[in-house]
Design an enzyme around this catalytic site. Structure first.
Site, PDB file in Angstrom:
ATOM      1  N   HIS A  85       0.818  -1.217   0.000  1.00 28.41           N
ATOM      2  CA  HIS A  85       0.000   0.000   0.000  1.00 28.41           C
ATOM      3  C   HIS A  85       0.855   1.271   0.000  1.00 28.41           C
ATOM      4  O   HIS A  85       1.905   1.319   0.644  1.00 28.41           O
ATOM      5  CB  HIS A  85      -0.940   0.002   1.210  1.00 28.41           C
ATOM      6  CG  HIS A  85      -2.157  -0.864   0.992  1.00 28.41           C
ATOM      7  ND1 HIS A  85      -2.926  -1.352   2.025  1.00 28.41           N
ATOM      8  CD2 HIS A  85      -2.726  -1.325  -0.159  1.00 28.41           C
ATOM      9  CE1 HIS A  85      -3.924  -2.081   1.523  1.00 28.41           C
ATOM     10  NE2 HIS A  85      -3.822  -2.085   0.205  1.00 28.41           N
TER      11      HIS A  85
ATOM     12  N   HIS B 295      -0.319   1.979  12.219  1.00 31.94           N
ATOM     13  CA  HIS B 295      -1.191   3.158  12.310  1.00 31.94           C
ATOM     14  C   HIS B 295      -1.582   3.480  13.752  1.00 31.94           C
ATOM     15  O   HIS B 295      -1.682   2.578  14.588  1.00 31.94           O
ATOM     16  CB  HIS B 295      -2.500   2.936  11.526  1.00 31.94           C
ATOM     17  CG  HIS B 295      -2.344   2.996  10.042  1.00 31.94           C
ATOM     18  ND1 HIS B 295      -2.439   4.176   9.337  1.00 31.94           N
ATOM     19  CD2 HIS B 295      -2.101   2.027   9.130  1.00 31.94           C
ATOM     20  CE1 HIS B 295      -2.266   3.917   8.035  1.00 31.94           C
ATOM     21  NE2 HIS B 295      -2.056   2.625   7.883  1.00 31.94           N
TER      22      HIS B 295
END
Ligand SMILES: [Zn+2]
Length: 239
Positions: free
Chosen positions: A58, A169
């Site tokens: 990603h 994250h």
């Protein structure tokens, strides 16, 4: 493990990590959301970058690489099975493969689900999970299947409980709100949420977290079957 690990906030809510072997001075970066904060951390520490370990393809985990390579010349390490979607790799690894960062022994765990061929990097006492296992959460299942993601999380659950989990994250506060809807009576979860609120109010990362704490509080990791995992993951998708 004789090392130092830095958590580096990047972009809006990503984390990159620098893993530095104190014995040899070797330094590895895990994921590259952007270059500037990583270069600043390297300069501040006086470390040279030797390796970049990529968890998955990603953009918010690899897009900083060109800017980083303009200033440094590390070896790029990633999943052999995903070479077509990853930046050009110098070292391509498969599940179970061992590698070293200086004197630190690492092992590759395939944690497909969020993406196919997503890998985690496990060391003694630390695992870098990208977007597979999060603090109190897990990545959205974009490319794999629910049983695949459940199996990937169970591989991480089987690591020593004193392993620190370095995930990609800062989603912990949102994950905490959701986790309470699944296990409202979990006392360990209630205590943890107070800690998380305190940390975030002070602007402190909630990553890394201790695997034993995830095992006690993370509903995605605690799901006993692929079916119960799928129910929880689907509920979170629309939370
Ligand atoms: Zn991702």
């Amino acid at each position: 493990m004789n090392c130092e690990i830095l958590t580096i906030p990047c972009l809006a809510d990503n984390y990159a990590f620098l893993l530095h072997c104190n014995t040899t001075g070797t330094t590895a970066l895990i994921d590259v959301p952007e270059a500037a904060p990583v270069l600043a951390a390297l300069a501040q520490k006086g470390w040279a970058l030797d390796m970049v370990l990529l968890t998955h393809h990603h953009w918010d985990h690899i897009d900083g690489l060109p800017d980083l390579l303009a200033e440094t010349s590390p070896k790029i390490v990633g999943a052999a099975k995903d070479v077509d979607r990853l930046p050009k790799l110098d070292i391509a690894l498969n599940e179970g493969d061992e590698f070293t960062v200086g004197d630190l022994k690492g092992r590759v765990i395939d944690v497909s689900g969020h993406t196919i061929n997503h890998i985690a990097f496990a060391f003694e006492g630390a695992v870098f999970t990208g977007d597979s296992l999060f603090s109190l959460g897990c990545g959205r299942v974009f490319e794999g299947t629910m049983p695949m993601m459940h199996e990937s999380l169970q591989k991480l659950a089987a690591l020593p409980p004193d392993t620190m989990v370095y995930s990609g994250h800062e989603y912990t506060l949102e994950n905490a709100k959701f986790s309470l809807t699944i296990e409202p009576d979990n006392a360990a979860l209630q205590v943890r949420i107070k800690d998380i609120k305190r940390l975030r109010a002070a602007g402190i990362p909630t990553v890394p977290s201790l695997l034993s704490l995830e095992l006690a509080t993370n509903p995605f990791l605690r799901a006993q079957s692929a079916e119960s995992f799928a129910k929880i993951r689907t509920a979170k998708d629309s939370f």
